[in-house]
Motif scaffolding. Structure first.
Motif, PDB file in Angstrom:
ATOM      1  N   MET A 105     124.774 -36.132 -17.197  1.00  0.00           N
ATOM      2  CA  MET A 105     124.329 -36.925 -16.041  1.00  0.00           C
ATOM      3  C   MET A 105     125.288 -36.703 -14.878  1.00  0.00           C
ATOM      4  N   ASN A 106     124.764 -36.572 -13.684  1.00  0.00           N
ATOM      5  CA  ASN A 106     125.583 -36.390 -12.497  1.00  0.00           C
ATOM      6  C   ASN A 106     126.128 -37.742 -12.052  1.00  0.00           C
ATOM      7  N   ASN A 107     127.449 -37.891 -12.100  1.00  0.00           N
ATOM      8  CA  ASN A 107     128.066 -39.169 -11.756  1.00  0.00           C
ATOM      9  C   ASN A 107     128.332 -39.314 -10.254  1.00  0.00           C
ATOM     10  N   ILE A 108     128.059 -38.260  -9.492  1.00  0.00           N
ATOM     11  CA  ILE A 108     128.303 -38.314  -8.047  1.00  0.00           C
ATOM     12  C   ILE A 108     127.031 -38.656  -7.293  1.00  0.00           C
ATOM     13  N   PHE A 109     125.971 -37.913  -7.550  1.00  0.00           N
ATOM     14  CA  PHE A 109     124.729 -38.165  -6.820  1.00  0.00           C
ATOM     15  C   PHE A 109     123.529 -37.767  -7.662  1.00  0.00           C
ATOM     16  N   SER A 110     122.552 -38.657  -7.688  1.00  0.00           N
ATOM     17  CA  SER A 110     121.286 -38.404  -8.362  1.00  0.00           C
ATOM     18  C   SER A 110     120.175 -38.895  -7.445  1.00  0.00           C
ATOM     19  N   PHE A 111     119.208 -38.039  -7.148  1.00  0.00           N
ATOM     20  CA  PHE A 111     118.105 -38.440  -6.278  1.00  0.00           C
ATOM     21  C   PHE A 111     117.350 -39.632  -6.862  1.00  0.00           C
ATOM     22  N   GLN A 112     117.173 -39.638  -8.168  1.00  0.00           N
ATOM     23  CA  GLN A 112     116.436 -40.722  -8.805  1.00  0.00           C
ATOM     24  C   GLN A 112     117.173 -42.054  -8.627  1.00  0.00           C
ATOM     25  N   ARG A 113     118.482 -42.068  -8.917  1.00  0.00           N
ATOM     26  CA  ARG A 113     119.255 -43.293  -8.743  1.00  0.00           C
ATOM     27  C   ARG A 113     119.313 -43.717  -7.282  1.00  0.00           C
ATOM     28  N   PHE A 114     119.468 -42.721  -6.396  1.00  0.00           N
ATOM     29  CA  PHE A 114     119.582 -43.033  -4.971  1.00  0.00           C
ATOM     30  C   PHE A 114     118.312 -43.701  -4.451  1.00  0.00           C
ATOM     31  N   PHE A 115     117.153 -43.138  -4.776  1.00  0.00           N
ATOM     32  CA  PHE A 115     115.898 -43.712  -4.275  1.00  0.00           C
ATOM     33  C   PHE A 115     115.583 -45.059  -4.932  1.00  0.00           C
ATOM     34  N   LYS A 116     116.016 -45.250  -6.168  1.00  0.00           N
ATOM     35  CA  LYS A 116     115.855 -46.567  -6.788  1.00  0.00           C
ATOM     36  C   LYS A 116     116.727 -47.605  -6.082  1.00  0.00           C
ATOM     37  N   LEU A 117     117.964 -47.210  -5.762  1.00  0.00           N
ATOM     38  CA  LEU A 117     118.858 -48.118  -5.039  1.00  0.00           C
ATOM     39  C   LEU A 117     118.332 -48.391  -3.642  1.00  0.00           C
ATOM     40  N   LEU A 118     117.812 -47.348  -2.986  1.00  0.00           N
ATOM     41  CA  LEU A 118     117.241 -47.520  -1.649  1.00  0.00           C
ATOM     42  C   LEU A 118     116.039 -48.455  -1.692  1.00  0.00           C
ATOM     43  N   SER A 119     115.198 -48.292  -2.715  1.00  0.00           N
ATOM     44  CA  SER A 119     114.028 -49.155  -2.883  1.00  0.00           C
ATOM     45  C   SER A 119     114.450 -50.598  -3.153  1.00  0.00           C
ATOM     46  N   LYS A 120     115.441 -50.778  -4.003  1.00  0.00           N
ATOM     47  CA  LYS A 120     115.945 -52.123  -4.323  1.00  0.00           C
ATOM     48  C   LYS A 120     116.500 -52.794  -3.065  1.00  0.00           C
ATOM     49  N   HIS A 121     117.292 -52.047  -2.311  1.00  0.00           N
ATOM     50  CA  HIS A 121     117.886 -52.590  -1.082  1.00  0.00           C
ATOM     51  C   HIS A 121     116.791 -52.976  -0.084  1.00  0.00           C
ATOM     52  N   THR A 122     115.762 -52.142   0.012  1.00  0.00           N
ATOM     53  CA  THR A 122     114.656 -52.415   0.944  1.00  0.00           C
ATOM     54  C   THR A 122     113.911 -53.675   0.550  1.00  0.00           C
ATOM     55  N   ARG A 123     113.611 -53.833  -0.736  1.00  0.00           N
ATOM     56  CA  ARG A 123     112.893 -55.023  -1.208  1.00  0.00           C
ATOM     57  C   ARG A 123     113.695 -56.301  -0.952  1.00  0.00           C
TER      58      ARG A 123
END
Length: 259
Positions: A1-19
């Motif tokens: 697993m990439n511990n620096i950046f993952s598109f999947q984790r990033f977009f989930k975090l972005l979605s969570k922050h937006t909600r």
């Protein structure tokens, strides 16, 4: 697993922050639209319906810088509240992903929304003014005034980086403390500017805003040396370099808070 950046984790975090924050952002956008309409509309009203291109540019500068820094200073407000910071800092995301979400909202998304809101309000106001056949308002063009807009975005980048670092560095009163610290630093730089000029030119330098040229006085005569095109390019490069440096400092400060 990439511990620096993952598109999947990033977009989930972005979605969570937006909600979680979309209501706050919608209210903030409504406040921005209201203030833009009130102040620009009042200025046009007292000018008989006229709102010139230069006036539109001034309003663009003022509102972009002020609203942008205020918004940026609040983007990590949860870190100043222990109850809110614990769940925020314990999310299974990387430091860079959390940093990037805050950066994207306060820098990219904010500028896009601001530009849309500003030009919609600006178009409505000058259209109302043009109802008077004696008034010929023109909408400011980002193409015709590209140099002025480029300067605005460069300055905003530096202001954003400063406010972004302050939002992470200070736990309370982020905007006020950051503005005060930046003001003190600018005053110090301005004060040491004249002695440096005196040493370089062996004459009396006069107080002059930084980056706009050098004002000298000798034998009762005043001289002004305007910067060359190369000097402007150096200043632009310096602005970009300092902005990136402050963003980098903000990232490591955020990383430090999660250790």
């Amino acid at each position: 697993m990439n511990n620096i950046f993952s598109f999947q984790r990033f977009f989930k975090l972005l979605s969570k922050h937006t909600r979680e924050q979309y209501k706050t952002y919608l209210i903030s956008t409504g406040v921005l639209i209201g203030i833009l309409s009130l102040i620009m509309g009042t200025a046009a009203y007292f000018s008989g319906g006229e709102l010139g291109v230069n006036g539109q540019l001034v309003f663009f500068y003022i509102f972009l810088f002020l609203s942008g820094t205020i918004f940026t200073s609040m983007v990590f407000s949860d870190l100043g509240d222990k109850k809110k910071s614990i769940p925020s800092l314990t999310l299974p995301v990387s430091h860079f992903e959390r940093f990037l979400v805050g950066w994207a909202y306060s820098f990219l998304f904010f500028q896009a929304i601001f530009i849309i809101c500003f030009f919609i309000i600006d178009f409505i106001i000058i259209s109302i003014g043009n109802i008077n056949p004696l008034i010929k308002n023109e909408l400011v063009s980002m193409i015709d005034k590209k140099d002025q807009f480029l300067i605005a975005f460069l300055i905003f980048g530096l202001l954003h980086a400063t406010a972004f670092l302050g939002a992470i560095f200070f736990e309370k009163l982020h905007f006020i403390k950051t503005a005060f610290a930046a003001f003190v630093i600018l005053i110090i730089l301005q004060l040491v500017n004249v002695p440096i000029i005196n040493q370089l030119f062996r004459t009396n330098g006069r107080m002059q805003p930084m980056f706009v040229g050098i004002s000298l006085e000798e034998n009762g005569r005043s001289f002004f040396i305007a910067p060359s095109d190369l000097a402007y390019n150096i200043v632009i490069t310096m602005f970009i370099g300092v902005t990136v440096l402050l963003w980098t400092a903000a990232f490591f400060k955020l990383k430090e808070k999660q250790v």
